[in-house]
Design an enzyme around this catalytic site. Structure first.
Site, PDB file in Angstrom:
ATOM      1  CE  LYS A 117     -35.051 -10.120 -41.096  1.00 50.32           C
ATOM      2  NZ  LYS A 117     -35.696  -8.838 -41.416  1.00 50.32           N
ATOM      3  CE  LYS A 199     -26.058  -5.881 -35.361  1.00 51.80           C
ATOM      4  NZ  LYS A 199     -26.795  -5.819 -36.603  1.00 51.80           N
ATOM      5  CE  LYS A 202     -34.355  -4.048 -33.992  1.00 50.88           C
ATOM      6  NZ  LYS A 202     -34.435  -2.807 -34.736  1.00 50.88           N
TER       7      LYS A 202
END
Ligand code: TRP
Length: 334
Positions: A117, A199, A202
């Site tokens: 992140k 993966k 969203k």
């Protein structure tokens, strides 16, 4: 609320920070439904975790309510399980602070989610992003959870939670239950429809790579039609056939059929047929959830009630742990 004494406690949380994909549903929420009878289940919309990256306030509020409505629409009964919003129970922030003082800078620096992140949000590497895992540990330890169902990507955070709990117990005696992760095998992971080695996410910029829980039938069919497969034409589960394997997994989750049964069903038929069948199975599977969701989200009083009762039940339980912890670390009683 049912009598949940003597049942093992399950705690899990989802960030209300984006739309949910069928990956989130199949990997988490769908499995939670079947746990409700056997376990004392607590599910949380972790809005405090969500603000570690910048959120639009109105959007965050909307998504938080939607997430709870999705839990219920998917079959989690708020009469049997506790559903609540993290920021409504102040003990989460309180315990997180205390746990920060029992967690090493080095430990948090090694968290791969923090490293990832930090790269993704290089302009906002805030302290909350760094201490995200101690807030997560607080979520879990407050309720003396035995089991924490999460995806593979959260395994490291569960390990850290266990380390913190064990360390704290080592100093002060048995304060926390040391939780176990409840992690599905990696094969159960739902992959991107456009790049089946990644993966399903969203936050993918290509909307054709994921199917959301709220997608309409036409969009679902279109997305599966465009799904990346391979140059063979045979529907079979095999190494190197990531696209087909993924579609078979999805079809299997929605129909309950095994890989062998699917191979037989599509023997001699092409990928076009198969993709259409997957799209239809997914659309049919989601339709009743969408219908219930629309009803719940429109019933403001009902949802407000669930949120209020959930916060009350969760606060009550969290306070028990907080009182113990405060005493142990040397705070005077209130
Ligand atoms: N970090 C988790 C995720 O991103 C969400 C989460 C927050 C969580 N607190 C939790 C999951 C406690 C399980 C238990 O998926």
């Amino acid at each position: 609320m049912e009598n949940n004494e003597n049942k093992k406690v399950i705690f899990s949380g989802v960030q209300p920070s984006g739309v949910l994909t069928i990956g989130n549903y199949l990997g988490a929420i769908k499995n939670w439904v079947s746990l409700a009878d056997e376990y004392d289940c607590i599910y949380c919309a972790v809005d405090m975790h969500a603000i570690t990256v910048r959120q639009d306030p109105a959007e965050l509020r909307r998504r938080t309510r939607e997430l709870l409505a999705i839990y219920i629409a998917a079959g989690i009964d708020p009469e049997k399980s506790t559903l609540f919003v993290q920021s409504h129970v102040s003990a989460h922030a309180e315990l997180a602070w205390i746990l920060n003082c029992y967690t090493q800078f080095g430990e948090l620096s090694r968290m791969t989610q923090f490293k990832d992140k930090s790269v993704k949000h290089a302009d906002n590497i805030n302290a909350g992003l760094f201490t995200y895992p101690t807030l997560m540990a607080a979520d879990i330890l407050l309720y003396q959870a035995d089991l924490v169902p999460v995806g593979q990507d959260q395994k490291q955070h569960i390990e850290l939670t266990r380390d913190i709990a064990t360390r704290f117990n080592g100093i002060y005696g048995d304060v926390f239950t040391v939780p176990e992760g409840f992690i599905p095998p990696s094969g159960a992971k739902i992959m991107s429809l456009q790049d089946p080695t990644k993966k399903m996410s969203k936050s993918d910029t290509n909307v054709n790579s994921f199917v959301t829980l709220m997608d309409k039938k036409d969009d679902i069919i279109r997305k599966f039609k465009r799904a990346v497969t391979d140059s063979e034409t045979c529907v079979r589960f095999a190494e190197g056939k990531d696209g087909i394997n993924n579609l078979m997994n999805i079809y299997s989750c929605f129909t309950g059929k095994t890989h062998a049964e699917i191979e037989k069903e599509f023997d001699g038929r092409g990928y076009g047929d198969f993709k259409l069948a997957v799209g239809e199975a997914v659309a049919d599977g989601l339709a009743p959830i969408q219908e219930r969701f629309d009803k719940i989200i429109a019933d403001k009083t009902y949802l407000d009630d669930v949120i209020k009762n959930g916060a009350q039940a969760a606060s009550y339980r969290a306070q028990k742990t907080m009182r113990k912890v405060a005493k142990k670390v040397g705070f005077i009683a209130k």
